[in-house]
Scaffold this active site. Structure first.
Site, PDB file in Angstrom:
ATOM      1  N   ARG A  42      -8.198   2.180 -21.244  1.00 43.37           N
ATOM      2  CA  ARG A  42      -6.669   2.702 -20.974  1.00 43.37           C
ATOM      3  C   ARG A  42      -7.238   3.117 -19.849  1.00 43.37           C
ATOM      4  NH1 ARG A  42      -8.282   5.203 -26.146  1.00 43.37           N
ATOM      5  NH2 ARG A  42      -7.789   3.928 -27.835  1.00 43.37           N
TER       6      ARG A  42
ATOM      7  N   ASP B 233     -15.450  11.258 -23.229  1.00 43.25           N
ATOM      8  CA  ASP B 233     -14.635  11.502 -24.295  1.00 43.25           C
ATOM      9  C   ASP B 233     -14.761  12.583 -24.957  1.00 43.25           C
ATOM     10  OD1 ASP B 233     -16.421   9.924 -25.970  1.00 43.25           O
ATOM     11  OD2 ASP B 233     -15.007   8.741 -26.624  1.00 43.25           O
TER      12      ASP B 233
ATOM     13  N   SER C  95     -17.480   6.342 -22.322  1.00 44.40           N
ATOM     14  CA  SER C  95     -18.003   7.146 -23.233  1.00 44.40           C
ATOM     15  C   SER C  95     -18.874   6.752 -23.944  1.00 44.40           C
ATOM     16  CB  SER C  95     -17.160   7.128 -24.302  1.00 44.40           C
ATOM     17  OG  SER C  95     -16.170   8.140 -23.861  1.00 44.40           O
TER      18      SER C  95
HETATM   19  P1  ADP Z   1     -12.299   4.043 -29.016  1.00 46.56           P
HETATM   20  O1  ADP Z   1     -13.519   4.781 -29.910  1.00 46.56           O
HETATM   21  O2  ADP Z   1     -12.790   3.060 -29.190  1.00 46.56           O
HETATM   22  O3  ADP Z   1     -11.806   5.087 -27.697  1.00 46.56           O
HETATM   23  P2  ADP Z   1      -9.889   4.299 -30.991  1.00 46.56           P
HETATM   24  O4  ADP Z   1      -9.884   5.991 -30.939  1.00 46.56           O
HETATM   25  O5  ADP Z   1      -8.787   3.802 -30.546  1.00 46.56           O
HETATM   26  O6  ADP Z   1     -10.890   3.499 -30.299  1.00 46.56           O
HETATM   27  O7  ADP Z   1     -10.755   4.325 -32.094  1.00 46.56           O
HETATM   28  C1  ADP Z   1     -10.660   2.935 -32.998  1.00 46.56           C
HETATM   29  C2  ADP Z   1     -11.454   2.933 -34.003  1.00 46.56           C
HETATM   30  O8  ADP Z   1     -10.506   3.868 -35.271  1.00 46.56           O
HETATM   31  C3  ADP Z   1     -11.177   1.496 -34.393  1.00 46.56           C
HETATM   32  O9  ADP Z   1     -12.613   0.512 -33.864  1.00 46.56           O
HETATM   33  C4  ADP Z   1     -11.850   1.657 -35.756  1.00 46.56           C
HETATM   34  O10 ADP Z   1     -12.554   2.607 -36.400  1.00 46.56           O
HETATM   35  C5  ADP Z   1     -10.484   2.855 -36.025  1.00 46.56           C
HETATM   36  N1  ADP Z   1      -9.544   3.201 -36.891  1.00 46.56           N
HETATM   37  C6  ADP Z   1      -8.794   2.416 -36.138  1.00 46.56           C
HETATM   38  N2  ADP Z   1      -7.664   2.221 -36.902  1.00 46.56           N
HETATM   39  C7  ADP Z   1      -7.705   3.010 -38.390  1.00 46.56           C
HETATM   40  C8  ADP Z   1      -7.250   2.612 -39.393  1.00 46.56           C
HETATM   41  N3  ADP Z   1      -6.014   2.481 -39.577  1.00 46.56           N
HETATM   42  N4  ADP Z   1      -8.379   3.141 -40.246  1.00 46.56           N
HETATM   43  C9  ADP Z   1      -9.124   3.695 -39.920  1.00 46.56           C
HETATM   44  N5  ADP Z   1     -10.179   3.195 -39.308  1.00 46.56           N
HETATM   45  C10 ADP Z   1      -9.227   2.686 -38.406  1.00 46.56           C
HETATM   46 MG    MG Z   2     -11.930   6.525 -27.291  1.00 52.40          MG
END
Ligand code: ADP
Ligand code: MG
Length: 460
Positions: free
Chosen positions: A77, A198, A145
């Protein structure tokens, strides 16, 4: 009747994944112990306890226009915020999300950073004419991260990749220098004024709005936590102690492991076949990247040992990571009387068709077992941190707030509720009145911008 062989697999899973309070207590104690060992000396524990060089948290007085870049999981992002001090806070906030092509996650470093810098340059270009800040070089907080050996607030070398990333030529390199170089190639005049994790961003953004926030936790693709530690409790801290007397520590708790963790044959196989065998064991038990994959492995075993899925083509069932955590979340929350969503997910993702209601109920139970273990272990990790800093007990009257960010916590209701109730179960009703957990949505990006503001070259 669900066939006996299948029921046996589930019963075994239930037993091996059990996390009674006594066991979680051991996990919390082991976590606190590893944390202390990691603070004592470099390499003192698998829990790295990285010194972040952030020695004070934002207080609201930050001002100016700042950028943040958040790279950590499946997407990155870019963020632009205009901060206007204590009263007005964030007066403008714009962001863009870009998904990272899979091939770039295991290619080479210059390709990945080139891709990121290009997207950042486009985003910066869209800022347009801005008379208010025209004569100033733009400044950026970089949220990266992965485990980094931080050498100052704005430099650090990559220790190793985690999650789905594996780019050999970046390991050991200064990630800020790599980003800065890629930005220059794009003709982008911008200074990286802070490099953070993060978890540190989540902690910073959390405390910007609520000064009682003392822990930041990520429960997304991966899992990690950061917290505010007393500088005097960090023997490995070199040089002069920070004036504030404090230091934010990025625990890298994802790499925690201990004989008290409830590991199953599925976890062991998943680890062995992963990009980073033997590492990130705690993360592999609790984070979003892995929960769906654990469930898939259980379903495959059932399919090999029983006929309850009928005559299923196992090609899909054998594909790693084909069942994602959002899929198991959807199945787990299925409220339809005949579990229609479970049927759909099984058919669409795994080519398991024509299941009985009883079989679908069993699948829901598997999701429940795996997710419950995850949420309860995450709660135990948080209790470990609270113990380390002497909070969350009946003798401590201070309010302690834990800011949590990440898609797993945000979107998976069963997970979230289980984590919260387990926290109360572990610290007790009385202490839990002064401990709150709250969602810090996209805190990691805002936190990076806030820390960049606190380390701006334009501050006197
Ligand atoms: P990142 O950890 O990649 O920075 P996020 O904090 O947005 O990104 O988390 C994304 C992760 O959250 C996905 O890889 C998935 O495992 C989990 N996730 C996303 N949507 C859902 C959902 N509806 N239910 C359960 N887990 C979810
Ligand atoms: Mg994240």
């Amino acid at each position: 009747m669900v066939a006996a062989a299948a029921e046996q697999v589930v019963a075994g899973l239930r037993e091996e994944c059990a996390t009674p309070a006594g066991r979680l207590d051991e996990v919390a104690a082991a976590m606190a112990e590893e944390m202390a060992a990691g603070l004592a000396e470099e390499g003192g524990s698998k829990v790295k306890m990285i010194v972040s060089y952030v020695d004070s948290l934002p207080n609201g007085s930050e001002e100016g226009l700042f950028y943040a870049l958040d790279l950590g999981g499946t997407n990155f992002r870019v963020l632009r915020v205009q901060l206007a001090g204590k009263e007005k806070r964030v007066v403008k906030r714009e962001s863009r999300e870009v998904s990272i092509p899979r091939h770039l996650m295991s290619g080479n470093s210059s390709e990945l950073f080139g891709f990121i810098a290009l997207a950042l340059a486009k985003f910066v270009h869209d800022e347009g004419h801005n008379t208010l800040f025209d004569n100033k070089q733009r400044e950026l907080g970089f949220t990266f991260s992965f485990p980094v050996r931080q050498t100052s607030i704005a430099s650090g070398t990559l220790i190793k990749w985690t999650k789905a990333f594996s780019i050999d030529d970046a390991v050991g390199e200064d990630v800020v220098a790599e980003l800065q170089m890629a930005m220059e190639k794009q003709g982008l005049d911008m200074r990286v004024s802070a490099l953070i994790n993060d978890t540190v961003g989540t902690l910073a953004a959390g405390s910007y709005y609520d000064e009682d926030v003392v822990v930041g936790v990520i429960l997304g693709t991966g899992s990690n936590a950061a917290y505010l530690e007393k500088a005097s409790a960090i023997p490995k801290l070199e040089g002069e102690l920070p004036k504030s007397g404090n230091m934010v520590i990025n625990t890298e708790w994802g790499n925690f492991s201990s004989p008290c963790l409830p590991l199953t044959e599925y976890d062991e196989a998943l680890d062995k076949e992963s990009l980073n065998p033997g590492e990130q064991i705690f993360e592999k038990l609790i984070s979003g990247m892995y929960l769906g994959e654990i469930v898939r492995r259980v379903l495959l075993k059932i399919s090999l040992q029983s006929s309850i899925f009928g005559n299923v083509d196992q090609t899909k069932l054998k594909s790693h990571f084909i069942l994602r955590t959002p899929d198991i979340s959807a199945m787990h929350h299925d409220q339809t009387p005949d579990l229609k969503i479970v049927a759909e997910k099984l058919a669409d993702n795994l080519k398991i068709i024509d299941t009985s209601l009883e079989t679908r109920k069993m699948v829901v139970e598997i999701c429940d077992i795996v997710t419950r273990r995850s949420a309860r272990l995450a709660a135990a990790g948080i209790v470990g941190i609270l113990r380390k800093i002497g909070r969350g007990n009946p003798n401590d009257k201070r309010k302690s707030v834990i800011a949590i960010d990440g898609g797993l916590y945000e979107h998976y209701t069963e997970f979230r509720q289980c984590l919260e109730s387990t926290l109360t179960e572990l610290i007790g009703e009385e202490a839990s009145r002064s401990v709150t957990v709250k969602l810090a949505n996209d805190g990691s990006g805002l936190g990076a911008a806030l820390i960049a503001a606190a380390h701006s070259q334009y501050l006197k």
